[in-house]
Design a protein around this motif. Structure first.
Motif, short mmCIF file in Angstrom:
data_model
loop_
_atom_site.label_atom_id
_atom_site.label_comp_id
_atom_site.label_asym_id
_atom_site.label_seq_id
_atom_site.Cartn_x
_atom_site.Cartn_y
_atom_site.Cartn_z
N GLU A 41 19.02 -12.41 12.35
CA GLU A 41 18.49 -12.63 11.00
C GLU A 41 17.04 -12.17 10.91
OE1 GLU A 41 21.22 -16.48 9.71
OE2 GLU A 41 19.36 -16.81 10.81
N ILE A 42 16.26 -12.44 11.94
CA ILE A 42 14.87 -11.99 11.98
C ILE A 42 14.83 -10.46 11.97
CG2 ILE A 42 12.75 -11.90 13.36
CD1 ILE A 42 13.51 -14.78 14.32
N PHE A 43 15.69 -9.83 12.78
CA PHE A 43 15.76 -8.37 12.83
C PHE A 43 16.09 -7.80 11.45
CE2 PHE A 43 18.57 -4.66 13.15
CZ PHE A 43 17.71 -3.75 13.74
N LEU A 44 17.11 -8.34 10.80
CA LEU A 44 17.51 -7.85 9.48
C LEU A 44 16.42 -8.10 8.45
CD1 LEU A 44 19.95 -6.44 8.24
CD2 LEU A 44 20.87 -8.70 7.69
N GLY A 45 15.75 -9.25 8.53
CA GLY A 45 14.63 -9.54 7.64
C GLY A 45 13.47 -8.58 7.85
N ALA A 46 13.17 -8.26 9.10
CA ALA A 46 12.09 -7.32 9.41
C ALA A 46 12.42 -5.94 8.88
CB ALA A 46 11.83 -7.27 10.91
N LEU A 47 13.67 -5.53 9.00
CA LEU A 47 14.10 -4.23 8.48
C LEU A 47 13.95 -4.20 6.96
CD1 LEU A 47 15.31 -1.52 9.31
CD2 LEU A 47 17.57 -2.55 9.08
N GLY A 48 14.35 -5.29 6.29
CA GLY A 48 14.20 -5.39 4.84
C GLY A 48 12.74 -5.40 4.41
N ALA A 49 11.89 -6.11 5.16
CA ALA A 49 10.46 -6.15 4.84
C ALA A 49 9.82 -4.78 5.00
CB ALA A 49 9.75 -7.18 5.72
N CYS A 50 10.25 -4.04 6.01
CA CYS A 50 9.73 -2.69 6.23
C CYS A 50 10.12 -1.79 5.05
CB CYS A 50 10.29 -2.15 7.54
SG CYS A 50 9.52 -0.62 8.08
N ALA A 51 11.37 -1.85 4.63
CA ALA A 51 11.82 -1.06 3.48
C ALA A 51 11.06 -1.45 2.22
CB ALA A 51 13.32 -1.24 3.28
N ALA A 52 10.83 -2.75 2.03
CA ALA A 52 10.10 -3.21 0.85
C ALA A 52 8.65 -2.71 0.87
CB ALA A 52 10.13 -4.73 0.78
N PHE A 53 8.03 -2.75 2.04
CA PHE A 53 6.65 -2.27 2.18
C PHE A 53 6.55 -0.81 1.75
CE2 PHE A 53 3.62 0.14 4.71
CZ PHE A 53 2.42 -0.47 4.34
N TYR A 54 7.44 0.03 2.28
CA TYR A 54 7.37 1.46 1.96
C TYR A 54 7.79 1.75 0.52
CZ TYR A 54 6.02 2.54 6.66
OH TYR A 54 5.32 2.60 7.84
N ALA A 55 8.70 0.97 -0.04
CA ALA A 55 9.07 1.14 -1.44
C ALA A 55 7.87 0.83 -2.35
CB ALA A 55 10.25 0.23 -1.79
N VAL A 56 7.19 -0.28 -2.08
CA VAL A 56 6.02 -0.65 -2.89
C VAL A 56 4.91 0.38 -2.71
CG1 VAL A 56 4.17 -2.36 -3.14
CG2 VAL A 56 6.57 -3.09 -3.06
N ALA A 57 4.70 0.84 -1.49
CA ALA A 57 3.67 1.86 -1.26
C ALA A 57 3.97 3.13 -2.06
CB ALA A 57 3.57 2.20 0.23
N HIS A 58 5.23 3.53 -2.10
CA HIS A 58 5.64 4.70 -2.87
C HIS A 58 5.39 4.49 -4.37
CE1 HIS A 58 8.02 8.15 -4.19
NE2 HIS A 58 8.58 7.33 -5.05
N LEU A 59 5.77 3.32 -4.86
CA LEU A 59 5.57 3.03 -6.28
C LEU A 59 4.09 3.03 -6.63
CD1 LEU A 59 8.25 0.21 -6.64
CD2 LEU A 59 8.40 2.53 -7.57
N LYS A 60 3.27 2.39 -5.82
CA LYS A 60 1.82 2.36 -6.06
C LYS A 60 1.24 3.77 -6.07
CE LYS A 60 0.56 -2.13 -4.10
NZ LYS A 60 -0.19 -2.78 -2.99
N ARG A 61 1.62 4.57 -5.08
CA ARG A 61 1.11 5.93 -4.94
C ARG A 61 1.44 6.79 -6.17
NH1 ARG A 61 2.89 6.50 -0.23
NH2 ARG A 61 4.91 7.42 -0.72
N ASN A 62 2.55 6.48 -6.83
CA ASN A 62 3.00 7.24 -7.99
C ASN A 62 2.71 6.52 -9.31
OD1 ASN A 62 4.47 9.78 -6.98
ND2 ASN A 62 5.14 8.15 -5.60
N ASN A 63 1.83 5.51 -9.25
CA ASN A 63 1.42 4.76 -10.44
C ASN A 63 2.61 4.23 -11.24
OD1 ASN A 63 -1.42 5.11 -10.02
ND2 ASN A 63 -1.15 7.23 -10.71
N LEU A 64 3.58 3.69 -10.53
CA LEU A 64 4.76 3.10 -11.15
C LEU A 64 4.71 1.59 -10.96
CD1 LEU A 64 7.35 5.66 -9.74
CD2 LEU A 64 6.63 5.46 -12.13
N PRO A 65 5.36 0.83 -11.84
CA PRO A 65 5.37 -0.63 -11.68
C PRO A 65 6.00 -1.02 -10.34
CG PRO A 65 6.23 0.00 -13.84
CD PRO A 65 6.07 1.27 -13.05
N PHE A 66 5.40 -1.98 -9.65
CA PHE A 66 5.90 -2.40 -8.35
C PHE A 66 6.09 -3.90 -8.22
CE2 PHE A 66 1.31 -2.08 -8.13
CZ PHE A 66 0.94 -3.27 -7.55
N GLU A 67 5.45 -4.69 -9.09
CA GLU A 67 5.58 -6.14 -9.02
C GLU A 67 7.04 -6.53 -9.25
OE1 GLU A 67 3.34 -8.34 -8.16
OE2 GLU A 67 1.66 -6.96 -8.09
N GLY A 68 7.58 -7.33 -8.36
CA GLY A 68 8.96 -7.77 -8.47
C GLY A 68 9.94 -6.93 -7.67
#
Length: 101
Positions: A41-68
């Motif tokens: 569960e920790i492994f799967l959570g860490a994988l999800g957190a990593c994907a979320a981090f990079y998704a938010v970074a991409h949205l921020k970099r492209n000036n797109l909404p990221f909250e939520g």
């Protein structure tokens, strides 16, 4: 990067790095106390957190909404040998994206 894993007794472990510590345990039906997530569960959570981090970074970099932004991480528990399989990450963003974004 260095992670220190220490046996705490029975099927419980501490997992530490820098000044942070999390714990792992097993459900009661498999001999644990159900006081923390299991290592898979920790492994799967860490994988999800990593994907979320990079998704938010991409949205921020492209000036797109990221909250939520959320990620749902799913996996099948397989046996012989015990492992996770069919891992799926579902990323949900507050705005619909196209291939160019």
């Amino acid at each position: 990067m260095k992670i220190q894993v220490k046996h705490m007794g029975d099927v419980q472990f501490s997992i530490a790095t820098r000044s942070h510590t999390i714990y792992s345990d097993q459900p009661a039906e498999t001999g644990g106390y159900d006081e923390a997530m299991t290592p898979p569960e920790i492994f799967l959570g860490a994988l999800g957190a990593c994907a979320a981090f990079y998704a938010v970074a991409h949205l921020k970099r492209n000036n797109l909404p990221f909250e939520g932004t959320t990620v749902e991480a799913l996996a099948e528990k397989l046996k012989n040998p015990a492992r996770l399989g069919d891992i799926v990450l579902r990323v949900s963003t507050p705005t619909e994206l196209n291939e160019a974004e």
